[in-house]
Design a protein around this motif. Structure first.
Motif, mmCIF file in Angstrom:
data_model
loop_
_atom_site.group_PDB
_atom_site.id
_atom_site.type_symbol
_atom_site.label_atom_id
_atom_site.label_comp_id
_atom_site.label_asym_id
_atom_site.label_seq_id
_atom_site.Cartn_x
_atom_site.Cartn_y
_atom_site.Cartn_z
ATOM 1 N N SER A 63 0.827 -1.199 0.000
ATOM 2 C CA SER A 63 0.000 0.000 0.000
ATOM 3 C C SER A 63 0.865 1.254 0.000
ATOM 4 C CB SER A 63 -0.920 -0.019 1.224
ATOM 5 O OG SER A 63 -1.623 1.197 1.335
ATOM 6 N N ALA A 64 1.906 1.277 0.846
ATOM 7 C CA ALA A 64 2.802 2.438 0.919
ATOM 8 C C ALA A 64 3.505 2.676 -0.410
ATOM 9 C CB ALA A 64 3.818 2.239 2.033
ATOM 10 N N ARG A 65 3.924 1.617 -1.071
ATOM 11 C CA ARG A 65 4.592 1.760 -2.364
ATOM 12 C C ARG A 65 3.651 2.323 -3.412
ATOM 13 N NH1 ARG A 65 7.857 -4.041 -2.298
ATOM 14 N NH2 ARG A 65 9.615 -3.334 -1.006
ATOM 15 N N TRP A 66 2.385 1.902 -3.378
ATOM 16 C CA TRP A 66 1.412 2.417 -4.340
ATOM 17 C C TRP A 66 1.209 3.913 -4.116
ATOM 18 C CZ3 TRP A 66 -3.102 5.044 -4.722
ATOM 19 C CH2 TRP A 66 -3.830 4.930 -5.917
ATOM 20 N N ILE A 67 1.063 4.331 -2.861
ATOM 21 C CA ILE A 67 0.852 5.745 -2.549
ATOM 22 C C ILE A 67 2.075 6.567 -2.942
ATOM 23 C CG2 ILE A 67 0.553 7.364 -0.633
ATOM 24 C CD1 ILE A 67 -1.214 5.256 0.721
ATOM 25 N N ALA A 68 3.280 6.003 -2.792
ATOM 26 C CA ALA A 68 4.506 6.729 -3.125
ATOM 27 C C ALA A 68 4.602 7.041 -4.614
ATOM 28 C CB ALA A 68 5.726 5.924 -2.692
ATOM 29 N N GLN A 69 3.818 6.365 -5.450
ATOM 30 C CA GLN A 69 3.862 6.580 -6.897
ATOM 31 C C GLN A 69 2.855 7.623 -7.379
ATOM 32 O OE1 GLN A 69 3.368 2.695 -8.642
ATOM 33 N NE2 GLN A 69 5.264 1.897 -7.773
ATOM 34 N N PRO A 71 1.338 11.086 -8.510
ATOM 35 C CA PRO A 71 2.004 12.233 -9.152
ATOM 36 C C PRO A 71 2.206 13.372 -8.169
ATOM 37 C CG PRO A 71 -0.280 12.035 -9.879
ATOM 38 C CD PRO A 71 0.028 10.787 -9.113
ATOM 39 N N PRO A 72 3.241 14.192 -8.376
ATOM 40 C CA PRO A 72 3.579 15.246 -7.407
ATOM 41 C C PRO A 72 2.493 16.295 -7.219
ATOM 42 C CG PRO A 72 4.886 15.444 -9.406
ATOM 43 C CD PRO A 72 4.199 14.132 -9.497
ATOM 44 N N ASP A 73 1.564 16.430 -8.167
ATOM 45 C CA ASP A 73 0.501 17.426 -8.029
ATOM 46 C C ASP A 73 -0.783 16.835 -7.454
ATOM 47 O OD1 ASP A 73 -0.045 15.835 -10.221
ATOM 48 O OD2 ASP A 73 -0.768 17.500 -11.479
ATOM 49 N N HIS A 74 -0.731 15.593 -6.995
ATOM 50 C CA HIS A 74 -1.938 14.960 -6.451
ATOM 51 C C HIS A 74 -2.327 15.642 -5.138
ATOM 52 C CE1 HIS A 74 -4.771 11.964 -4.977
ATOM 53 N NE2 HIS A 74 -4.735 11.391 -6.170
ATOM 54 N N PRO A 75 -3.610 15.972 -4.961
ATOM 55 C CA PRO A 75 -4.025 16.670 -3.732
ATOM 56 C C PRO A 75 -3.747 15.872 -2.458
ATOM 57 C CG PRO A 75 -5.931 15.970 -5.045
ATOM 58 C CD PRO A 75 -4.729 15.811 -5.910
#
Length: 210
Positions: A63-69, A71-75
């Motif tokens: 789960s943490a790896r998925w969240i780390a991917q 995009p940088p502009d994601h709210p």
């Protein structure tokens, strides 16, 4: 941008931001929300979030790896930047859940909502209570759930240094019935723990357990 000033405004904005931004990310990452409750207290209202079910550390890591991917502009990456002070204290903690019935209990609870009011019971115990409090809790929860007056929605147990803390969340017609049934089935551990503290709990609008 409106910055909430009162504790009630802050909590309302937090709940809205969690439901609109954070919860969809958690669900997509397979770190589901198991339940969410507001718990009124003498010093304000606590918002309790419990995540899962998880089969182990591998699920949490994935789960943490998925969240780390993202995009940088994601709210999601700018969540709660408006929070200041102490009215809202937010930390994500994953604890192991105690299964009171069997491996399908959580799915059944979500599919068949519990109608009676929710209550939360919490107790603290020292190292001497680990054997009687912690190890005997699963058996006690099964007996409580079979009682007919109380339905156990969720329970978890955690250790902090030289003491432990257990929390049981469930429904009953009244707080007095919840307290009486819980104490009846956990009586063998009474000498090794603090008394159960009972508080009302209201499911958040987005809680799977309603």
């Amino acid at each position: 941008m409106h910055f909430p000033r009162t504790a009630e405004e802050q909590q309302a904005r937090f709940i809205a931001e969690f439901a609109d931004v954070e919860l969809p990310v958690l669900m997509s990452s397979n770190l589901g929300l198991a339940g969410a409750w507001t718990i009124p207290g003498d010093t304000g209202t606590d918002l309790l979030h419990l995540y899962g079910p998880l089969s182990g550390l591998a699920d949490l890591t994935a789960s943490a790896r998925w969240i780390a991917q993202l995009p940088p502009d994601h709210p999601y990456l700018r969540l709660y930047e408006w929070i200041s002070g102490t009215d809202i204290r937010y930390a994500r903690t994953v604890r192991s859940l105690l299964d009171p019935v069997d491996h399908g209990w959580w799915e059944r609870r979500v599919q068949v909502p519990l109608a009676a009011p929710y209550f939360v019971a919490t107790c603290r115990y020292g190292l001497t209570g680990e054997r009687t409090v912690r190890r005997g809790l699963s058996t006690a929860l099964r007996a409580i759930d079979a009682n007919g007056q109380v339905s156990v929605a969720m329970a978890y147990d955690t250790l902090f240094g030289d003491f432990g803390s257990t929390r049981v969340i469930g429904t009953a017609p009244t707080a007095e019935i919840f307290d009486a049934v819980l104490n009846e089935h956990t009586a063998p551990s009474a000498a090794d723990r603090d008394p159960w503290a009972i508080a009302a709990a209201v499911p958040a609008p987005y809680s799977p357990l309603r």
